[in-house]
Motif scaffolding. Structure first.
Motif, mmCIF file in Angstrom:
data_model
loop_
_atom_site.group_PDB
_atom_site.id
_atom_site.type_symbol
_atom_site.label_atom_id
_atom_site.label_comp_id
_atom_site.label_asym_id
_atom_site.label_seq_id
_atom_site.Cartn_x
_atom_site.Cartn_y
_atom_site.Cartn_z
ATOM 1 N N ARG A 1 0.835 -1.208 0.000
ATOM 2 C CA ARG A 1 0.000 0.000 0.000
ATOM 3 C C ARG A 1 0.870 1.258 0.000
ATOM 4 N NH1 ARG A 1 -5.162 1.480 2.075
ATOM 5 N NH2 ARG A 1 -5.242 3.489 3.172
ATOM 6 N N PHE A 2 1.854 1.294 0.877
ATOM 7 C CA PHE A 2 2.684 2.494 1.015
ATOM 8 C C PHE A 2 3.584 2.682 -0.212
ATOM 9 C CE2 PHE A 2 2.533 1.559 5.845
ATOM 10 C CZ PHE A 2 1.267 2.121 5.929
ATOM 11 N N CYS A 3 4.215 1.603 -0.667
ATOM 12 C CA CYS A 3 5.083 1.713 -1.839
ATOM 13 C C CYS A 3 4.287 2.059 -3.089
ATOM 14 C CB CYS A 3 5.842 0.405 -2.050
ATOM 15 S SG CYS A 3 7.136 0.086 -0.830
ATOM 16 N N GLY A 4 3.130 1.444 -3.233
ATOM 17 C CA GLY A 4 2.302 1.725 -4.391
ATOM 18 C C GLY A 4 1.874 3.176 -4.454
ATOM 19 N N ALA A 5 1.544 3.759 -3.292
ATOM 20 C CA ALA A 5 1.138 5.164 -3.261
ATOM 21 C C ALA A 5 2.289 6.079 -3.643
ATOM 22 C CB ALA A 5 0.621 5.517 -1.868
ATOM 23 N N ALA A 6 3.486 5.783 -3.149
ATOM 24 C CA ALA A 6 4.654 6.608 -3.474
ATOM 25 C C ALA A 6 5.025 6.468 -4.946
ATOM 26 C CB ALA A 6 5.834 6.219 -2.585
ATOM 27 N N GLU A 7 4.955 5.246 -5.468
ATOM 28 C CA GLU A 7 5.273 5.049 -6.878
ATOM 29 C C GLU A 7 4.300 5.812 -7.761
ATOM 30 O OE1 GLU A 7 5.102 1.789 -10.419
ATOM 31 O OE2 GLU A 7 4.858 1.078 -8.371
ATOM 32 N N ALA A 8 3.005 5.685 -7.462
ATOM 33 C CA ALA A 8 1.995 6.342 -8.294
ATOM 34 C C ALA A 8 2.155 7.862 -8.261
ATOM 35 C CB ALA A 8 0.594 5.947 -7.819
ATOM 36 N N ALA A 9 2.406 8.424 -7.070
ATOM 37 C CA ALA A 9 2.541 9.879 -6.957
ATOM 38 C C ALA A 9 3.804 10.365 -7.666
ATOM 39 C CB ALA A 9 2.577 10.276 -5.481
ATOM 40 N N THR A 10 4.880 9.599 -7.589
ATOM 41 C CA THR A 10 6.124 9.998 -8.248
ATOM 42 C C THR A 10 5.972 9.908 -9.758
ATOM 43 O OG1 THR A 10 7.376 9.175 -6.338
ATOM 44 C CG2 THR A 10 8.605 9.578 -8.361
ATOM 45 N N ARG A 11 5.333 8.861 -10.234
ATOM 46 C CA ARG A 11 5.101 8.718 -11.672
ATOM 47 C C ARG A 11 4.190 9.825 -12.193
ATOM 48 N NH1 ARG A 11 9.005 6.439 -14.280
ATOM 49 N NH2 ARG A 11 9.476 4.300 -13.647
ATOM 50 N N GLU A 12 3.201 10.213 -11.414
ATOM 51 C CA GLU A 12 2.311 11.294 -11.826
ATOM 52 C C GLU A 12 3.080 12.598 -11.985
ATOM 53 O OE1 GLU A 12 -1.824 13.536 -10.389
ATOM 54 O OE2 GLU A 12 -0.977 11.904 -9.198
ATOM 55 N N ALA A 13 4.083 12.784 -11.141
ATOM 56 C CA ALA A 13 4.860 14.019 -11.179
ATOM 57 C C ALA A 13 5.927 14.016 -12.268
ATOM 58 C CB ALA A 13 5.510 14.263 -9.817
ATOM 59 N N TYR A 14 6.509 12.830 -12.557
ATOM 60 C CA TYR A 14 7.683 12.797 -13.427
ATOM 61 C C TYR A 14 7.539 11.931 -14.674
ATOM 62 C CZ TYR A 14 10.103 15.044 -9.543
ATOM 63 O OH TYR A 14 10.483 15.916 -8.551
ATOM 64 N N GLY A 15 6.423 11.275 -14.865
ATOM 65 C CA GLY A 15 6.240 10.497 -16.069
ATOM 66 C C GLY A 15 6.716 9.065 -15.939
ATOM 67 N N THR A 16 6.818 8.369 -17.076
ATOM 68 C CA THR A 16 7.015 6.914 -17.071
ATOM 69 C C THR A 16 8.438 6.466 -17.340
ATOM 70 O OG1 THR A 16 6.410 6.811 -19.412
ATOM 71 C CG2 THR A 16 4.636 6.519 -17.799
ATOM 72 N N GLY A 17 9.344 7.360 -17.691
ATOM 73 C CA GLY A 17 10.704 6.956 -18.006
ATOM 74 C C GLY A 17 11.502 6.589 -16.772
ATOM 75 N N PRO A 18 12.712 6.019 -16.968
ATOM 76 C CA PRO A 18 13.567 5.672 -15.826
ATOM 77 C C PRO A 18 13.949 6.925 -15.027
ATOM 78 C CG PRO A 18 14.350 4.613 -17.839
ATOM 79 C CD PRO A 18 13.319 5.603 -18.259
ATOM 80 N N LEU A 19 13.772 6.868 -13.732
ATOM 81 C CA LEU A 19 14.089 7.988 -12.839
ATOM 82 C C LEU A 19 15.299 7.601 -11.993
ATOM 83 C CD1 LEU A 19 10.447 8.828 -11.671
ATOM 84 C CD2 LEU A 19 11.737 9.852 -13.570
ATOM 85 N N THR A 20 16.351 8.383 -12.056
ATOM 86 C CA THR A 20 17.564 8.076 -11.321
ATOM 87 C C THR A 20 18.221 9.345 -10.802
ATOM 88 O OG1 THR A 20 19.008 8.223 -13.266
ATOM 89 C CG2 THR A 20 18.007 6.070 -12.808
ATOM 90 N N ARG A 21 19.089 9.162 -9.801
ATOM 91 C CA ARG A 21 19.968 10.206 -9.285
ATOM 92 C C ARG A 21 19.224 11.517 -8.991
ATOM 93 N NH1 ARG A 21 24.057 9.860 -7.123
ATOM 94 N NH2 ARG A 21 25.712 10.776 -8.347
ATOM 95 N N TYR A 22 19.490 12.576 -9.736
ATOM 96 C CA TYR A 22 18.880 13.872 -9.448
ATOM 97 C C TYR A 22 17.860 14.296 -10.504
ATOM 98 C CZ TYR A 22 22.259 13.944 -5.774
ATOM 99 O OH TYR A 22 22.965 13.615 -4.646
ATOM 100 N N ALA A 23 17.347 13.310 -11.253
ATOM 101 C CA ALA A 23 16.346 13.598 -12.267
ATOM 102 C C ALA A 23 14.947 13.719 -11.664
ATOM 103 C CB ALA A 23 16.347 12.509 -13.335
ATOM 104 N N ALA A 24 14.788 13.306 -10.412
ATOM 105 C CA ALA A 24 13.458 13.335 -9.790
ATOM 106 C C ALA A 24 13.610 13.280 -8.276
ATOM 107 C CB ALA A 24 12.618 12.151 -10.275
ATOM 108 N N ASP A 25 12.550 13.632 -7.591
ATOM 109 C CA ASP A 25 12.437 13.443 -6.147
ATOM 110 C C ASP A 25 11.285 12.493 -5.876
ATOM 111 O OD1 ASP A 25 14.461 15.159 -4.925
ATOM 112 O OD2 ASP A 25 13.329 16.823 -5.781
ATOM 113 N N LEU A 26 11.441 11.669 -4.868
ATOM 114 C CA LEU A 26 10.383 10.747 -4.496
ATOM 115 C C LEU A 26 9.210 11.532 -3.903
ATOM 116 C CD1 LEU A 26 9.752 7.678 -4.322
ATOM 117 C CD2 LEU A 26 10.579 7.768 -1.964
ATOM 118 N N VAL A 27 8.022 11.238 -4.380
ATOM 119 C CA VAL A 27 6.820 11.928 -3.904
ATOM 120 C C VAL A 27 6.038 10.973 -2.999
ATOM 121 C CG1 VAL A 27 4.694 13.116 -4.545
ATOM 122 C CG2 VAL A 27 6.728 13.312 -6.014
#
Length: 437
Positions: A311-337
């Motif tokens: 539940r917790f991981c799924g919520a964080a993944e969905a919110a981060t994907r909503e903010a940054y899209g579907t491509g690979p997210l690494t290093r300083y290209a994104a922040d975890l939401v």
């Protein structure tokens, strides 16, 4: 535990992840000759941590309750393995290299001394005059200096000599003491990730990184740590009879949980949202009404913890994907939401463990005796020189330039001990206390 948190995890492109990391991310503090080409640099990092003596010692170090409490309770080692499983899957779902995240998760508690946070506070007092003690800064010191694996041509120890990306991912608090982000009230966190004499390697691993910002992999590690111990500490407490599931449903008890959360963690979430988070968790079909210790209930509680992690991981993944899209997210290209509602649910679980397990424990005589053991050991070892130090620390003491450096060596030695060996060392050396003082 679910192996994938969403379809995005299954669709994550491994080559895409590889391309998201540069040769600079794979660089090591000390250049080493090429080895097995079938293993990536990040796979080697994970193997080095997995085979380290520091990781093995976590098997006899306190997580919340001491390793000798019972056969069920988690140790720092089992906790770290569980954090690594959570982090690896969440990181993979976001496009991070899973070995980088795995390495960070396995490493995150390496610097913790005997007796958990109680021991950490005791050693911070011992080291007050030399920059203090912090488990996260000690982790960096282990990875880059103390853990025996790699040496320069001049014989200088460089620890496990991990890649820049893995070291950065393992750095939960990328600043020195007192230099953390400023809160709205003008204060800074007491947590920090590097001692003054480890600043050279810290500066190297942080080259090009935004000031005091954690890379995405470190953020995944930190959330995975929070998720794992919020869920598993409550599981341990329920199975150990320290949390009465029926009692938690009482409004007065829920108010106590919220008050404990505010006192210990003070999250950026209003009290009414914390109360609502408790209501949501208790209303979940997976939340158990009671626990009787049967095999069926042991299976139910395992299902409950697994579903909460998903539940917790799924919520964080969905919110981060909503903010940054579907491509690979690494290093300083994104922040975890992390959605506020998810943060509230995680922290109220931490509050349950704090209220019924950790806070009462602080008044127990055992708690003070643990601190006394570490104070005594530091005193004796400092006064007797290298006589009782293990060989690597004795060498460090001989090389120490001044009293401050010698005290840091003694702190390194004491911090390396397990709960068990700290008791054994104290029993062996306590007769010397009267001679020394």
């Amino acid at each position: 535990m679910p192996q994938d948190f969403s379809a995005a995890a299954r669709a994550a492109d491994a080559p895409g992840r590889a391309e998201a990391y540069t040769d600079r991310d794979r660089q090591r503090w000390w250049t080493e000759p090429a080895k097995n080409p079938r293993r990536t640099a990040f796979e080697r990092d994970r193997a080095r941590v997995l085979h380290s003596s520091a990781l093995r010692r976590l098997g006899a170090k306190t997580q919340v309750l001491g390793p000798s409490s019972d056969d069920f309770v988690r140790t720092r080692l089992t906790h770290s393995l569980e954090v690594a499983q959570v982090g690896r899957e969440l990181g993979k779902a976001l496009g991070c290299d899973p070995d980088v995240v795995d390495t960070a998760c396995l490493s995150h508690d390496l610097g913790h001394p005997p007796f958990g946070h109680n021991g950490e506070r005791a050693l911070d007092e011992v080291a007050a005059g030399i920059g203090g003690f912090e488990g996260n800064a000690q982790t960096l010191r282990l990875l880059t200096r103390l853990e025996p694996k790699t040496f320069t041509d001049d014989g200088e120890a460089v620890g496990l000599n991990l890649t820049r990306a893995s070291l950065d991912a393992s750095t939960k608090y990328p600043w020195s003491r007192g230099a953390g982000p400023v809160r709205p009230d003008g204060t800074t966190t007491a947590k920090f990730g590097v001692y003054e004499d480890d600043l050279p390697v810290f500066g190297w691993l942080r080259e090009g990184a935004p000031d005091r910002r954690r890379c995405l992999e470190a953020q995944v590690m930190d959330l995975s740590d929070d998720i794992a111990y919020s869920v598993h500490d409550v599981e341990d407490a329920i199975v150990g009879g320290r949390v009465d599931l029926a009692r938690v449903r009482l409004p007065a008890e829920q108010a106590r949980v919220v008050a404990q959360v505010r006192e210990w963690y003070d999250p950026p979430v209003p009290d009414d949202e914390l109360g609502a988070a408790i209501d949501r968790l208790l209303a979940l079909p997976i939340w158990m009404a009671a626990f009787d210790g049967s095999r069926q209930d042991l299976a139910r509680i395992k299902n409950m913890t697994s579903q909460l992690i998903g539940r917790f991981c799924g919520a964080a993944e969905a919110a981060t994907r909503e903010a940054y899209g579907t491509g690979p997210l690494t290093r300083y290209a994104a922040d975890l939401v992390v959605p506020p509602a998810t943060l509230a649910e995680i922290v109220v679980l931490k509050g349950v463990a704090a209220l019924y397990v950790m806070a009462p424990r602080e008044s127990e005589p055992l708690y003070m005796s643990q601190r006394t053991i570490l104070f005594d050991l530091a005193d004796v070892l400092l006064e007797t020189g290298e006589r009782h130090l293990e060989a690597p620390f004795a060498a460090d003491l001989r090389a120490a330039a001044d009293d401050d450096a010698r005290l840091r060596v003694v702190v390194d030695q004491v911090a390396s001990l397990t709960d068990t060996s700290a008791h054994q060392w104290h029993a062996r050396l306590r007769g010397m206390l009267s001679e020394v003082f």
